[in-house]
Design a protein around this motif. Structure first.
Motif, PDB file in Angstrom:
ATOM      1  N   ALA A 258     127.607 -75.948  -5.923  1.00  0.00           N
ATOM      2  CA  ALA A 258     126.380 -76.280  -5.152  1.00  0.00           C
ATOM      3  C   ALA A 258     126.327 -75.870  -3.994  1.00  0.00           C
ATOM      4  O   ALA A 258     125.319 -75.488  -3.196  1.00  0.00           O
ATOM      5  CB  ALA A 258     126.046 -77.754  -5.362  1.00  0.00           C
TER       6      ALA A 258
ATOM      7  N   CYS B 229     117.187 -65.681   2.479  1.00  0.00           N
ATOM      8  CA  CYS B 229     117.822 -66.826   1.949  1.00  0.00           C
ATOM      9  C   CYS B 229     116.898 -67.914   1.532  1.00  0.00           C
ATOM     10  O   CYS B 229     115.761 -67.763   1.743  1.00  0.00           O
ATOM     11  CB  CYS B 229     118.859 -67.507   2.975  1.00  0.00           C
ATOM     12  N   GLY B 230     117.353 -68.972   0.793  1.00  0.00           N
ATOM     13  CA  GLY B 230     116.615 -70.268   0.480  1.00  0.00           C
ATOM     14  C   GLY B 230     115.790 -70.681   1.709  1.00  0.00           C
ATOM     15  O   GLY B 230     114.711 -71.110   1.759  1.00  0.00           O
ATOM     16  N   THR B 231     116.684 -70.902   2.702  1.00  0.00           N
ATOM     17  CA  THR B 231     116.396 -71.402   4.003  1.00  0.00           C
ATOM     18  C   THR B 231     114.918 -70.766   4.500  1.00  0.00           C
ATOM     19  O   THR B 231     114.011 -71.433   4.908  1.00  0.00           O
ATOM     20  CB  THR B 231     117.313 -71.555   5.100  1.00  0.00           C
TER      21      THR B 231
ATOM     22  N   ASN C 237     111.683 -71.462   2.411  1.00  0.00           N
ATOM     23  CA  ASN C 237     111.259 -72.768   2.899  1.00  0.00           C
ATOM     24  C   ASN C 237     110.759 -72.885   4.259  1.00  0.00           C
ATOM     25  O   ASN C 237     109.355 -73.448   4.424  1.00  0.00           O
ATOM     26  CB  ASN C 237     112.729 -74.091   2.846  1.00  0.00           C
TER      27      ASN C 237
ATOM     28  N   HIS D 234     116.882 -80.951   1.426  1.00  0.00           N
ATOM     29  CA  HIS D 234     117.853 -80.167   1.863  1.00  0.00           C
ATOM     30  C   HIS D 234     117.684 -79.872   3.464  1.00  0.00           C
ATOM     31  O   HIS D 234     116.175 -79.825   4.010  1.00  0.00           O
ATOM     32  CB  HIS D 234     117.963 -78.788   1.320  1.00  0.00           C
TER      33      HIS D 234
ATOM     34  N   SER E 197     116.875 -77.370   5.270  1.00  0.00           N
ATOM     35  CA  SER E 197     116.246 -76.421   5.585  1.00  0.00           C
ATOM     36  C   SER E 197     114.584 -76.746   5.047  1.00  0.00           C
ATOM     37  O   SER E 197     113.821 -75.887   5.527  1.00  0.00           O
ATOM     38  CB  SER E 197     116.507 -75.052   4.445  1.00  0.00           C
TER      39      SER E 197
ATOM     40  N   MET F 262     112.045 -81.323  -3.905  1.00  0.00           N
ATOM     41  CA  MET F 262     113.030 -80.313  -4.511  1.00  0.00           C
ATOM     42  C   MET F 262     113.272 -80.557  -6.083  1.00  0.00           C
ATOM     43  O   MET F 262     112.795 -81.595  -6.369  1.00  0.00           O
ATOM     44  CB  MET F 262     114.141 -80.563  -3.773  1.00  0.00           C
TER      45      MET F 262
ATOM     46  N   ASN G 153     120.629 -81.345  -4.107  1.00  0.00           N
ATOM     47  CA  ASN G 153     121.860 -80.771  -3.856  1.00  0.00           C
ATOM     48  C   ASN G 153     122.781 -81.782  -3.474  1.00  0.00           C
ATOM     49  O   ASN G 153     124.024 -81.629  -3.972  1.00  0.00           O
ATOM     50  CB  ASN G 153     121.876 -79.581  -2.862  1.00  0.00           C
TER      51      ASN G 153
ATOM     52  N   ASP H 259     111.740 -76.754  -3.754  1.00  0.00           N
ATOM     53  CA  ASP H 259     112.720 -76.055  -3.507  1.00  0.00           C
ATOM     54  C   ASP H 259     113.518 -75.982  -4.625  1.00  0.00           C
ATOM     55  O   ASP H 259     114.162 -76.935  -5.057  1.00  0.00           O
ATOM     56  CB  ASP H 259     113.366 -76.976  -2.188  1.00  0.00           C
TER      57      ASP H 259
ATOM     58  N   VAL I 206     116.404 -74.060  -5.534  1.00  0.00           N
ATOM     59  CA  VAL I 206     117.436 -73.668  -4.917  1.00  0.00           C
ATOM     60  C   VAL I 206     118.370 -74.006  -6.115  1.00  0.00           C
ATOM     61  O   VAL I 206     119.235 -73.259  -6.337  1.00  0.00           O
ATOM     62  CB  VAL I 206     117.913 -73.926  -3.689  1.00  0.00           C
ATOM     63  N   GLN I 207     118.708 -75.282  -6.364  1.00  0.00           N
ATOM     64  CA  GLN I 207     119.652 -75.951  -7.159  1.00  0.00           C
ATOM     65  C   GLN I 207     119.288 -75.730  -8.793  1.00  0.00           C
ATOM     66  O   GLN I 207     120.344 -76.258  -9.431  1.00  0.00           O
ATOM     67  CB  GLN I 207     120.237 -77.040  -6.838  1.00  0.00           C
TER      68      GLN I 207
ATOM     69  N   SER J  76     117.604 -69.094  -4.264  1.00  0.00           N
ATOM     70  CA  SER J  76     118.553 -68.412  -3.219  1.00  0.00           C
ATOM     71  C   SER J  76     119.599 -67.862  -4.421  1.00  0.00           C
ATOM     72  O   SER J  76     119.770 -68.331  -5.364  1.00  0.00           O
ATOM     73  CB  SER J  76     119.025 -69.582  -2.569  1.00  0.00           C
TER      74      SER J  76
ATOM     75  N   HIS K 282     122.897 -66.952  -3.978  1.00  0.00           N
ATOM     76  CA  HIS K 282     124.388 -67.222  -3.932  1.00  0.00           C
ATOM     77  C   HIS K 282     124.814 -68.415  -4.631  1.00  0.00           C
ATOM     78  O   HIS K 282     125.980 -68.755  -4.682  1.00  0.00           O
ATOM     79  CB  HIS K 282     124.775 -67.318  -2.572  1.00  0.00           C
ATOM     80  N   LYS K 283     123.785 -69.160  -5.122  1.00  0.00           N
ATOM     81  CA  LYS K 283     124.102 -70.388  -6.154  1.00  0.00           C
ATOM     82  C   LYS K 283     124.183 -70.035  -7.576  1.00  0.00           C
ATOM     83  O   LYS K 283     124.467 -70.888  -8.216  1.00  0.00           O
ATOM     84  CB  LYS K 283     123.033 -71.388  -6.155  1.00  0.00           C
TER      85      LYS K 283
HETATM   86  N1  PLP Z   1     118.006 -75.595  -0.585  1.00  0.00           N
HETATM   87  C1  PLP Z   1     118.861 -76.529  -1.378  1.00  0.00           C
HETATM   88  C2  PLP Z   1     118.505 -77.599  -2.350  1.00  0.00           C
HETATM   89  C3  PLP Z   1     120.214 -75.815  -0.990  1.00  0.00           C
HETATM   90  O1  PLP Z   1     121.210 -76.498  -1.755  1.00  0.00           O
HETATM   91  C4  PLP Z   1     120.341 -74.735  -0.220  1.00  0.00           C
HETATM   92  C5  PLP Z   1     121.788 -74.178   0.087  1.00  0.00           C
HETATM   93  O2  PLP Z   1     122.621 -75.326  -0.096  1.00  0.00           O
HETATM   94  C6  PLP Z   1     119.221 -74.299   0.372  1.00  0.00           C
HETATM   95  C7  PLP Z   1     117.936 -74.697   0.105  1.00  0.00           C
HETATM   96  C8  PLP Z   1     119.475 -73.093   1.330  1.00  0.00           C
HETATM   97  O3  PLP Z   1     119.491 -72.007   0.728  1.00  0.00           O
HETATM   98  P1  PLP Z   1     120.568 -70.623   1.562  1.00  0.00           P
HETATM   99  O4  PLP Z   1     121.767 -71.061   1.853  1.00  0.00           O
HETATM  100  O5  PLP Z   1     120.155 -69.646   0.578  1.00  0.00           O
HETATM  101  O6  PLP Z   1     119.608 -70.735   2.719  1.00  0.00           O
END
Ligand code: PLP
Length: 379
Positions: free
Chosen positions: A9, A71-73, A76, A97, A99, A144, A148, A177, A179-180, A199, A201-202
């Protein structure tokens, strides 16, 4: 020593096959996709193929658009900066998260009213509380998909429709969100979901690559302004290698989604069954098959984490990671009101597309023996 990586994660190992396929975009086809000559145009076409595939993965071709981000950040941030308006309010929750949560906090500092919904004990967003905070001045609601920290799965399809039914304001956007969740569980975008952040890289992509799905009828504003790439919504010369590798990794994830789900479910169930119940509590039993959050009763997660590391097992803790005095423990975990005996000993094990049952069998032995010896030391 063999490393057992159960911190997927946090990040996943890049998908080697996807890296190999994308290598041509590092050396051979290194051109700028905005260039007017043929090589540039071909790259822009490749990126559009990847963009359309991303939309197809979530069945969103007719309803949504997709832009690549860094990135996910970033995704968001873009949504919040776009949707937050003076003299209006936004509704988030205590489990987001950083972000999302910290962006909301920063907007609060600038005078935007931010309302925080509670979490339930099982780590989900408290839907009644969330709905009670929404009114006709709400411009953004953010929930979300999979948490996470707790792994809790929010039923975002039904939350989104309840949110839309609660307000008359057609400009109240629903942000998720994802991402997970993206590439991990079956899911299709729906009309009520205006924004969905992902994102790379997950899911076997490389770090520094992400994306944002948004409804076609939304006149989204850019967050990064400049040369007008990504339909003017995300400037900066495209990370062609990264975006293409993300697309190839996602192709593999979607192709193997059910098989992978089956494996991680087996892994999670095996660990849950074989953890010694006198040493560990399972905190959120109904959570995502990819995340198992446990507590080593009366032990300190941080100390245990390093003992596990010595034995080759990498995972993460849910203990306080900042000096923020408001949250003695991790903000999200604390919001689920877990007992004091459990609060300091939280560990998060998270599985990925390349986790095996064999690794998890060894992991559980290490978890039990380390907790036993730590307990013996402190008693
Ligand atoms: N949102 C969630 C739920 C996440 O777990 C993460 C990363 O841990 C992010 C956003 C941020 O993603 P990134 O690392 O691509 O900025």
């Amino acid at each position: 020593m063999q490393i057992i990586y159960l911190d997927n994660a946090a990040t996943s190992k890049p998908d080697e096959q996807a890296v190999e396929r994308a290598m041509e975009f590092l050396y051979e086809n290194f051109y700028n996709p905005s260039a007017r000559y043929r090589q540039g145009v071909l790259l822009q076409n490749q990126l559009d193929i990847a963009r359309n595939a991303m939309l197809a993965f979530l069945n969103g071709q007719s309803t949504h658009n997709f832009i690549f981000t860094s990135c996910g950040t970033e995704g968001n941030n873009q949504v919040f900066q776009f949707a937050a308006k003076a003299n209006k309010n936004i509704v988030v929750n205590l489990g987001e998260h950083p972000s999302v949560y910290n962006v909301a906090k920063a907007l609060e500092q600038k005078g935007i009213e931010v309302r925080f919904a509670k979490l339930t004990r099982d780590g989900k967003v408290d839907i009644d509380d969330l709905l009670s905070l929404i009114d006709d001045k709400t411009t953004l609601v953010s929930v979300m998909h999979i948490n996470n920290e707790t792994g809790a799965i929010n039923d975002i399809e039904s939350i989104a429709s309840l949110v839309k039914a609660k307000t008359e304001n057609r400009r109240c956007y629903m942000h998720v969100d994802g991402v997970q969740a993206f590439g991990k569980i079956p899911f299709a975008l729906e009309d009520n979901i205006d924004f969905y952040t992902v994102s790379a890289h997950k899911v076997g992509g490389i770090k520094g690559v992400g994306g944002l799905f948004y409804k076609k009828n939304i006149a989204l504003a850019p967050f990064v302004v400049g040369g007008g790439q990504e339909m003017g919504l995300r400037s900066g010369t495209e990370n062609v290698f990264g975006n293409m590798q993300f697309y190839y990794a996602m192709q593999n994830r979607m192709l193997n989604l059910e098989r992978c789900l089956q494996t991680v479910k087996e892994c999670k169930t095996y660990i849950e069954k074989h953890l010694e119940s006198t040493l560990y509590t399972i905190l959120y039993p109904q959570s995502s098959p990819y995340i198992l959050t446990i507590a080593a009763v009366h032990l300190r997660g941080e100390v245990l984490l390093h003992m596990l590391e010595e034995e080759g097992l990498l995972c993460s803790t849910g203990s306080a990671c900042s000096s923020n005095a408001k949250y003695k423990y991790n903000r999200t975990i604390q919001a689920t009101a877990i007992s004091k005996a459990n609060a300091e000993g939280v560990l998060r094990l998270s599985f990925g597309y390349n986790t095996s049952l064999e690794e998890c069998k060894r992991a559980v032995e290490i978890l039990n023996s380390c907790a036993k010896s730590l307990k013996a030391k402190i008693l």
